[in-house]
Write a protein that holds these residues in place. Sequence first.
Motif, PDB file in Angstrom:
ATOM      1  N   ALA A 232       0.820  -1.292  -0.113  1.00 15.15           N
ATOM      2  CA  ALA A 232       0.084  -0.154   0.034  1.00 15.15           C
ATOM      3  C   ALA A 232       1.008   1.365   0.099  1.00 15.15           C
ATOM      4  CB  ALA A 232      -1.097   0.035   1.333  1.00 15.15           C
ATOM      5  N   GLN A 233       2.120   1.202   0.548  1.00 14.48           N
ATOM      6  CA  GLN A 233       2.997   2.328   0.505  1.00 14.48           C
ATOM      7  C   GLN A 233       3.314   2.640  -0.722  1.00 14.48           C
ATOM      8  OE1 GLN A 233       5.586   1.111   3.654  1.00 14.48           O
ATOM      9  NE2 GLN A 233       4.268   1.798   5.436  1.00 14.48           N
ATOM     10  N   ARG A 234       3.628   1.586  -1.561  1.00 14.46           N
ATOM     11  CA  ARG A 234       4.108   1.697  -2.753  1.00 14.46           C
ATOM     12  C   ARG A 234       3.209   1.976  -4.016  1.00 14.46           C
ATOM     13  NH1 ARG A 234       9.795   0.366  -3.839  1.00 14.46           N
ATOM     14  NH2 ARG A 234      10.698   0.932  -1.936  1.00 14.46           N
ATOM     15  N   TRP A 235       2.062   1.350  -3.654  1.00 13.04           N
ATOM     16  CA  TRP A 235       1.021   1.369  -4.790  1.00 13.04           C
ATOM     17  C   TRP A 235       0.676   2.773  -5.297  1.00 13.04           C
ATOM     18  CZ3 TRP A 235      -1.243  -3.784  -5.466  1.00 13.04           C
ATOM     19  CH2 TRP A 235      -2.104  -3.691  -6.468  1.00 13.04           C
ATOM     20  N   PRO A 236       0.956   3.117  -6.389  1.00 13.73           N
ATOM     21  CA  PRO A 236       0.425   4.309  -7.187  1.00 13.73           C
ATOM     22  C   PRO A 236      -1.235   4.571  -6.934  1.00 13.73           C
ATOM     23  CG  PRO A 236       1.719   3.120  -8.697  1.00 13.73           C
ATOM     24  CD  PRO A 236       1.349   2.326  -7.556  1.00 13.73           C
TER      25      PRO A 236
END
Length: 251
Positions: free
Chosen positions: A227-231
């Motif tokens: 979730a921290q990296r998901w655009p």
Amino acid sequence: MTQMVNKAAVARAFGRAAQSYNQHAQLQRLCGETLYSMARVTCDRQVLDAGCGPGWFSERWRSAGNRVTALDLSPEMLNKARESETADDYRLGDIEALPFADATFDVCWSNLAVQWCSDLRLALGEMRRVTRDGGQVLFSTLAAGSLGELTQAWQALDQPAPVNRFLSTAQIWEAGQRLGVRLVPQTLTLAFPDVAGALRSLKGIGATHLHQGRRDGLSRHRLTLLAQRWPRDERGFLLSYHLLYGVIDCE
């Protein structure tokens, strides 16, 4: 243009999704409506729905006044289509070895199914073989670059994303070149309220078989990293699909 595909495993993956498919099939419906708009004639035809799934577009063609044959690799998907009476005939089979005589249909339709074939050139050749002169082959597929957000997010886990490789536009064009294919590109981006929802959308339509083998499940911690990296944007977490619509006018 060829890849090693375990057809039995693909059929099982889609079979597990037979009951949930329609509630997660937003992409398939949007894509299919665009492909349907490319048909020259949409009534009084013999239509093959190759890779019919639960029969959403089999029913669409049938309700327009056509006689429809629904074909799928998955017995469970085919049974779901039969239970809903979406077509006139139901056949279990593989697009790369269609169980029909030459020139059986006026329209051969395949919405987001040929990306699961081992050899796209063979699949398109089979669809053309069973289509009469004067008819059309209509197909849609995913191209390289699809699900880029998933690939980007997975970098947080320091491992390759669980995404199958899709053919490039050039490879797809080459597969249909001798048949006179015309390709129309489109990118569709869907949004989800959370990462779990995005992943459920893939599982819900059966698009979970990985040609390179299955992965372990995701822990809560790993979901947080994704979730921290998901655009994302104001709509939510994004999944983009690079689509190609193919039209072969049979002469």
